[in-house]
Design a protein around this motif. Structure first.
Motif, PDB file in Angstrom:
ATOM      1  N   GLU A  85      -2.386  -5.852  -3.164  1.00 11.09           N
ATOM      2  CA  GLU A  85      -0.999  -5.868  -2.672  1.00 11.09           C
ATOM      3  C   GLU A  85      -0.082  -6.546  -3.673  1.00 11.09           C
ATOM      4  O   GLU A  85      -0.522  -7.437  -4.406  1.00 11.09           O
ATOM      5  CB  GLU A  85      -0.943  -6.699  -1.398  1.00 11.09           C
ATOM      6  CG  GLU A  85      -1.086  -5.922  -0.120  1.00 11.09           C
ATOM      7  CD  GLU A  85      -0.914  -6.861   1.059  1.00 11.09           C
ATOM      8  OE1 GLU A  85       0.208  -7.370   1.255  1.00 11.09           O
ATOM      9  OE2 GLU A  85      -1.909  -7.117   1.753  1.00 11.09           O
TER      10      GLU A  85
ATOM     11  N   ARG B 175       7.447   1.933  -4.454  1.00 12.85           N
ATOM     12  CA  ARG B 175       6.169   1.932  -3.751  1.00 12.85           C
ATOM     13  C   ARG B 175       5.664   3.362  -3.761  1.00 12.85           C
ATOM     14  O   ARG B 175       6.417   4.292  -3.490  1.00 12.85           O
ATOM     15  CB  ARG B 175       6.350   1.431  -2.319  1.00 12.85           C
ATOM     16  CG  ARG B 175       5.024   1.064  -1.672  1.00 12.85           C
ATOM     17  CD  ARG B 175       5.205   0.479  -0.302  1.00 12.85           C
ATOM     18  NE  ARG B 175       5.830   1.461   0.588  1.00 12.85           N
ATOM     19  CZ  ARG B 175       6.850   1.197   1.385  1.00 12.85           C
ATOM     20  NH1 ARG B 175       7.384   0.003   1.407  1.00 12.85           N
ATOM     21  NH2 ARG B 175       7.358   2.131   2.173  1.00 12.85           N
ATOM     22  N   LYS B 176       4.387   3.518  -4.105  1.00 12.49           N
ATOM     23  CA  LYS B 176       3.801   4.860  -4.118  1.00 12.49           C
ATOM     24  C   LYS B 176       3.342   5.197  -2.715  1.00 12.49           C
ATOM     25  O   LYS B 176       2.682   4.416  -2.064  1.00 12.49           O
ATOM     26  CB  LYS B 176       2.611   4.885  -5.092  1.00 12.49           C
ATOM     27  CG  LYS B 176       2.972   5.547  -6.393  1.00 12.49           C
ATOM     28  CD  LYS B 176       1.877   5.554  -7.412  1.00 12.49           C
ATOM     29  CE  LYS B 176       0.503   5.911  -6.959  1.00 12.49           C
ATOM     30  NZ  LYS B 176      -0.414   6.185  -8.069  1.00 12.49           N
ATOM     31  N   LYS B 177       3.746   6.366  -2.242  1.00 15.53           N
ATOM     32  CA  LYS B 177       3.300   6.775  -0.910  1.00 15.53           C
ATOM     33  C   LYS B 177       2.125   7.735  -1.067  1.00 15.53           C
ATOM     34  O   LYS B 177       1.816   8.178  -2.156  1.00 15.53           O
ATOM     35  CB  LYS B 177       4.446   7.478  -0.167  1.00 15.53           C
ATOM     36  CG  LYS B 177       5.592   6.533   0.131  1.00 15.53           C
ATOM     37  CD  LYS B 177       6.373   6.947   1.355  1.00 15.53           C
ATOM     38  CE  LYS B 177       7.039   8.295   1.213  1.00 15.53           C
ATOM     39  NZ  LYS B 177       7.880   8.625   2.372  1.00 15.53           N
ATOM     40  N   VAL B 178       1.461   8.035   0.059  1.00 20.35           N
ATOM     41  CA  VAL B 178       0.380   9.016  -0.002  1.00 20.35           C
ATOM     42  C   VAL B 178       0.959  10.338  -0.512  1.00 20.35           C
ATOM     43  O   VAL B 178       2.127  10.618  -0.290  1.00 20.35           O
ATOM     44  CB  VAL B 178      -0.271   9.249   1.390  1.00 20.35           C
ATOM     45  CG1 VAL B 178      -1.707   8.765   1.408  1.00 20.35           C
ATOM     46  CG2 VAL B 178       0.537   8.614   2.490  1.00 20.35           C
TER      47      VAL B 178
ATOM     48  N   SER C 246       4.428  10.667  -3.569  1.00 16.56           N
ATOM     49  CA  SER C 246       5.879  10.460  -3.613  1.00 16.56           C
ATOM     50  C   SER C 246       6.181   8.959  -3.727  1.00 16.56           C
ATOM     51  O   SER C 246       5.335   8.120  -3.448  1.00 16.56           O
ATOM     52  CB  SER C 246       6.550  11.063  -2.381  1.00 16.56           C
ATOM     53  OG  SER C 246       6.092  10.405  -1.229  1.00 16.56           O
ATOM     54  N   ARG C 247       7.391   8.637  -4.132  1.00 18.98           N
ATOM     55  CA  ARG C 247       7.741   7.240  -4.388  1.00 18.98           C
ATOM     56  C   ARG C 247       8.971   6.826  -3.597  1.00 18.98           C
ATOM     57  O   ARG C 247       9.876   7.615  -3.385  1.00 18.98           O
ATOM     58  CB  ARG C 247       8.042   7.035  -5.882  1.00 18.98           C
ATOM     59  CG  ARG C 247       6.943   7.508  -6.799  1.00 18.98           C
ATOM     60  CD  ARG C 247       7.389   7.465  -8.246  1.00 18.98           C
ATOM     61  NE  ARG C 247       6.446   8.149  -9.122  1.00 18.98           N
ATOM     62  CZ  ARG C 247       6.680   8.374 -10.420  1.00 18.98           C
ATOM     63  NH1 ARG C 247       7.808   7.963 -10.967  1.00 18.98           N
ATOM     64  NH2 ARG C 247       5.787   8.987 -11.157  1.00 18.98           N
ATOM     65  N   VAL C 248       8.976   5.556  -3.173  1.00 18.20           N
ATOM     66  CA  VAL C 248      10.146   4.999  -2.500  1.00 18.20           C
ATOM     67  C   VAL C 248      10.685   3.875  -3.372  1.00 18.20           C
ATOM     68  O   VAL C 248       9.929   3.026  -3.817  1.00 18.20           O
ATOM     69  CB  VAL C 248       9.755   4.355  -1.139  1.00 18.20           C
ATOM     70  CG1 VAL C 248      10.998   4.022  -0.339  1.00 18.20           C
ATOM     71  CG2 VAL C 248       8.815   5.232  -0.367  1.00 18.20           C
TER      72      VAL C 248
ATOM     73  N   LEU D 126      12.398   0.407  -4.145  1.00 19.68           N
ATOM     74  CA  LEU D 126      12.461  -0.864  -3.420  1.00 19.68           C
ATOM     75  C   LEU D 126      13.621  -1.721  -3.947  1.00 19.68           C
ATOM     76  O   LEU D 126      14.032  -1.563  -5.086  1.00 19.68           O
ATOM     77  CB  LEU D 126      11.157  -1.644  -3.624  1.00 19.68           C
ATOM     78  CG  LEU D 126       9.869  -0.955  -3.175  1.00 19.68           C
ATOM     79  CD1 LEU D 126       8.665  -1.769  -3.603  1.00 19.68           C
ATOM     80  CD2 LEU D 126       9.865  -0.765  -1.668  1.00 19.68           C
TER      81      LEU D 126
END
Ligand SMILES: [Zn+2]
Length: 248
Positions: A2, A151-154, A157-159, A161
């Motif tokens: 994390e 943040r890498k999503k499943v 894709s990326r969000v 921050l």
């Protein structure tokens, strides 16, 4: 792993499946690069937050010290090697300009680790390389790489921050010293994590050591359990029961 977890150098090598010998490692992983941050001698802070763009700025690297280059700080940071291939500065500079000129759609993904003290590192998460500049600094040219935390999503894709969620290196170093490298609740020295005492999502600051402390994995987990709760919301007169999850 994390964001804000504290790890040993061996953990870092195991996570990356290889020894990182330099600070900038273009495409060290299959789909991402790796930056190591550590406080440069004479620099007040390892990481600089650009107040105008809200990005994290990572400085490029100097020419290696050799007989022909005895004082790397006196010469421009190199874009190419003497043989004409790209240096790491060059590879990242090209990746950044390829993105800003629209040649590639997605910015280069960079995983960042920062050194807290000898043998102790902290995982800072993933960033996107969204820009690069060459600037004049003490009569020479240096590279400045602009990073945006994501943040890498499943499914990849990326969000994006908020950058003020990041705990600056100098705050982490201060907290590490103050808490003597131990969990403040039980004294454990393993699986530590930099914890926002008042969660960032509830307005707690990252920028001062007062709101940051060391917690072991067990106490960090207990804290998130306590904060994770079901809260009834009243929305425009109608009563709706919603789940509220707040992580630190
Ligand atoms: Zn503990």
């Amino acid at each position: 792993m994390e964001v804000d977890d504290i790890i040993s150098y061996l953990d870092l090598v195991q996570a990356e499946r290889g020894t990182l010998q330099k600070g900038m490692n273009y495409r060290f992983g299959k789909t991402y690069s790796v930056f190591l941050m550590s406080i440069r001698k004479g620099a007040p802070y390892a990481d600089e937050l650009d107040s105008e763009t809200g990005l994290l700025i990572y400085e490029g690297h100097d020419e290696p010290k050799t007989a022909t280059c005895p004082v790397p700080k006196n010469v421009d940071q190199p874009l190419q090697t003497p043989k004409g291939s790209w240096t790491e500065n060059g590879k990242f500079f090209r990746a950044a300009t390829d993105f800003s000129s629209g040649l590639i759609k997605e910015p280069e993904l960079i995983k960042v680790y920062e050194k807290i003290t000898k043998g102790i590192w902290c995982y800072k998460g993933f960033f996107e390389l969204v820009g690069a500049r060459i600037v004049a600094s003490n009569n020479r040219k240096v590279f400045k790489f602009e990073l945006r935390p994501v943040r890498k999503k499943v499914f990849g894709s990326r969000v994006v921050l908020p950058v003020n969620r990041l705990i600056p290196s100098h705050v982490k170093q201060e907290v590490w010293k103050r808490d003597h490298g131990r969990c403040v609740l039980c004294g454990d020295t393993h699986n530590l994590h930099f914890d926002h005492e008042i969660p960032f999502s509830k307005g707690g600051s990252s920028l001062t050591a007062v709101n940051v402390r060391l917690l072991c994995a067990k106490h960090n987990l207990q804290k998130s359990d306590k904060i994770m709760s079901f809260v009834p919301w009243i929305i425009s007169g109608a009563s709706v029961t919603g789940a509220s999850f707040v992580s630190n």
